[in-house]
Design a protein around this motif. Structure first.
Motif, PDB file in Angstrom:
ATOM      1  N   UNK A  93       0.833  -1.208   0.000  1.00  0.00           N
ATOM      2  CA  UNK A  93       0.000   0.000   0.000  1.00  0.00           C
ATOM      3  C   UNK A  93       0.869   1.260   0.000  1.00  0.00           C
ATOM      4  N   UNK A  94       1.961   1.247   0.769  1.00  0.00           N
ATOM      5  CA  UNK A  94       2.863   2.399   0.828  1.00  0.00           C
ATOM      6  C   UNK A  94       3.527   2.650  -0.532  1.00  0.00           C
ATOM      7  N   UNK A  95       3.726   1.587  -1.315  1.00  0.00           N
ATOM      8  CA  UNK A  95       4.315   1.719  -2.644  1.00  0.00           C
ATOM      9  C   UNK A  95       3.294   2.165  -3.697  1.00  0.00           C
ATOM     10  N   UNK A  96       2.021   2.279  -3.298  1.00  0.00           N
ATOM     11  CA  UNK A  96       0.979   2.719  -4.222  1.00  0.00           C
ATOM     12  C   UNK A  96       0.181   1.588  -4.836  1.00  0.00           C
ATOM     13  N   UNK A  97       0.470   0.359  -4.441  1.00  0.00           N
ATOM     14  CA  UNK A  97      -0.255  -0.797  -4.965  1.00  0.00           C
ATOM     15  C   UNK A  97      -1.505  -1.004  -4.126  1.00  0.00           C
ATOM     16  N   UNK A  98      -2.604  -0.440  -4.583  1.00  0.00           N
ATOM     17  CA  UNK A  98      -3.866  -0.530  -3.845  1.00  0.00           C
ATOM     18  C   UNK A  98      -4.991  -0.837  -4.811  1.00  0.00           C
ATOM     19  N   UNK A  99      -6.061  -1.463  -4.336  1.00  0.00           N
ATOM     20  CA  UNK A  99      -7.189  -1.786  -5.219  1.00  0.00           C
ATOM     21  C   UNK A  99      -7.691  -0.554  -5.977  1.00  0.00           C
ATOM     22  N   UNK A 100      -7.950  -0.753  -7.277  1.00  0.00           N
ATOM     23  CA  UNK A 100      -8.416   0.334  -8.136  1.00  0.00           C
ATOM     24  C   UNK A 100      -7.295   1.040  -8.872  1.00  0.00           C
ATOM     25  N   UNK A 101      -6.058   0.830  -8.452  1.00  0.00           N
ATOM     26  CA  UNK A 101      -4.907   1.504  -9.063  1.00  0.00           C
ATOM     27  C   UNK A 101      -4.493   0.799 -10.354  1.00  0.00           C
ATOM     28  N   UNK A 102      -4.164   1.584 -11.376  1.00  0.00           N
ATOM     29  CA  UNK A 102      -3.683   1.033 -12.647  1.00  0.00           C
ATOM     30  C   UNK A 102      -2.208   0.686 -12.525  1.00  0.00           C
ATOM     31  N   UNK A 103      -1.819  -0.454 -13.116  1.00  0.00           N
ATOM     32  CA  UNK A 103      -0.419  -0.883 -13.127  1.00  0.00           C
ATOM     33  C   UNK A 103      -0.049  -1.325 -14.539  1.00  0.00           C
ATOM     34  N   UNK A 104       1.244  -1.283 -14.821  1.00  0.00           N
ATOM     35  CA  UNK A 104       1.769  -1.774 -16.090  1.00  0.00           C
ATOM     36  C   UNK A 104       3.005  -2.605 -15.782  1.00  0.00           C
ATOM     37  N   UNK A 105       3.067  -3.807 -16.344  1.00  0.00           N
ATOM     38  CA  UNK A 105       4.256  -4.637 -16.183  1.00  0.00           C
ATOM     39  C   UNK A 105       5.222  -4.266 -17.296  1.00  0.00           C
ATOM     40  N   UNK A 106       6.319  -3.634 -16.935  1.00  0.00           N
ATOM     41  CA  UNK A 106       7.273  -3.150 -17.928  1.00  0.00           C
ATOM     42  C   UNK A 106       8.177  -4.266 -18.439  1.00  0.00           C
ATOM     43  N   UNK A 107       8.709  -5.085 -17.531  1.00  0.00           N
ATOM     44  CA  UNK A 107       9.556  -6.208 -17.956  1.00  0.00           C
ATOM     45  C   UNK A 107       9.739  -7.196 -16.822  1.00  0.00           C
ATOM     46  N   UNK A 108      10.219  -8.369 -17.196  1.00  0.00           N
ATOM     47  CA  UNK A 108      10.450  -9.465 -16.257  1.00  0.00           C
ATOM     48  C   UNK A 108      11.946  -9.713 -16.134  1.00  0.00           C
ATOM     49  N   UNK A 109      12.408  -9.950 -14.909  1.00  0.00           N
ATOM     50  CA  UNK A 109      13.806 -10.296 -14.694  1.00  0.00           C
ATOM     51  C   UNK A 109      14.090 -11.693 -15.220  1.00  0.00           C
ATOM     52  N   UNK A 110      15.324 -11.935 -15.609  1.00  0.00           N
ATOM     53  CA  UNK A 110      15.731 -13.238 -16.109  1.00  0.00           C
ATOM     54  C   UNK A 110      15.697 -14.293 -15.011  1.00  0.00           C
ATOM     55  N   UNK A 111      15.481 -15.518 -15.406  1.00  0.00           N
ATOM     56  CA  UNK A 111      15.537 -16.678 -14.500  1.00  0.00           C
ATOM     57  C   UNK A 111      14.659 -16.483 -13.261  1.00  0.00           C
ATOM     58  N   UNK A 112      13.403 -16.145 -13.486  1.00  0.00           N
ATOM     59  CA  UNK A 112      12.437 -15.915 -12.404  1.00  0.00           C
ATOM     60  C   UNK A 112      12.843 -14.770 -11.484  1.00  0.00           C
ATOM     61  N   UNK A 113      13.477 -13.770 -12.048  1.00  0.00           N
ATOM     62  CA  UNK A 113      13.879 -12.593 -11.290  1.00  0.00           C
ATOM     63  C   UNK A 113      12.687 -11.696 -11.008  1.00  0.00           C
ATOM     64  N   UNK A 114      12.943 -10.511 -10.479  1.00  0.00           N
ATOM     65  CA  UNK A 114      11.858  -9.597 -10.101  1.00  0.00           C
ATOM     66  C   UNK A 114      11.136  -9.014 -11.311  1.00  0.00           C
ATOM     67  N   UNK A 115       9.966  -8.453 -11.044  1.00  0.00           N
ATOM     68  CA  UNK A 115       9.145  -7.817 -12.068  1.00  0.00           C
ATOM     69  C   UNK A 115       9.295  -6.307 -11.952  1.00  0.00           C
ATOM     70  N   UNK A 116       9.454  -5.635 -13.078  1.00  0.00           N
ATOM     71  CA  UNK A 116       9.559  -4.179 -13.137  1.00  0.00           C
ATOM     72  C   UNK A 116       8.161  -3.651 -13.450  1.00  0.00           C
ATOM     73  N   UNK A 117       7.577  -2.920 -12.500  1.00  0.00           N
ATOM     74  CA  UNK A 117       6.181  -2.492 -12.574  1.00  0.00           C
ATOM     75  C   UNK A 117       6.101  -0.973 -12.493  1.00  0.00           C
ATOM     76  N   UNK A 118       5.158  -0.401 -13.252  1.00  0.00           N
ATOM     77  CA  UNK A 118       4.865   1.035 -13.135  1.00  0.00           C
ATOM     78  C   UNK A 118       3.493   1.189 -12.494  1.00  0.00           C
ATOM     79  N   UNK A 119       3.450   2.013 -11.443  1.00  0.00           N
ATOM     80  CA  UNK A 119       2.200   2.355 -10.757  1.00  0.00           C
ATOM     81  C   UNK A 119       2.117   3.873 -10.781  1.00  0.00           C
ATOM     82  N   UNK A 120       1.220   4.408 -11.580  1.00  0.00           N
ATOM     83  CA  UNK A 120       1.164   5.864 -11.744  1.00  0.00           C
ATOM     84  C   UNK A 120       2.459   6.325 -12.397  1.00  0.00           C
ATOM     85  N   UNK A 121       3.186   7.234 -11.739  1.00  0.00           N
ATOM     86  CA  UNK A 121       4.468   7.706 -12.268  1.00  0.00           C
ATOM     87  C   UNK A 121       5.648   7.028 -11.578  1.00  0.00           C
TER      88      UNK A 121
END
Length: 87
Positions: A38-66
């Motif tokens: 929630x502190x990072x801005x990930x809350x119900x109703x919020x728009x998100x975009x998955x920008x890219x995936x890390x290699x070998x099951x690495x982390x996900x790069x996500x955009x929430x707002x700006x």
């Protein structure tokens, strides 16, 4: 009576293809992780975009707002989303 199948439009954030947009429906996490998301801005109703995936099951790069952030796949699995058209 047959068990209803989940809607194909509803899934967790870790299943969203790169470059796709979605809206957060719910968070399913223990209290400490939920507060962090929630502190990072990930809350119900919020728009998100998955920008890219890390290699070998690495982390996900996500955009929430700006804001852009990296999420562990285990954390992304706890975020229910529905796919939306890009805006």
């Amino acid at each position: 009576m047959p068990t209803p199948t989940p809607s194909p439009a509803m899934r967790s954030l870790d299943q969203l293809p790169s470059g796709e947009h979605a809206t957060i429906l719910a968070l399913h996490a223990e209290a400490a992780l939920e507060r962090r998301l929630l502190a990072l801005g990930l809350r119900p109703g919020q728009a998100v975009c998955l920008l890219r995936r890390g290699l070998m099951n690495g982390p996900l790069h996500v955009r929430v707002g700006t804001t852009e952030l990296m999420l562990r796949r285990q954390e992304a699995q706890r975020i229910d989303i529905t796919r939306t058209d890009a805006t």
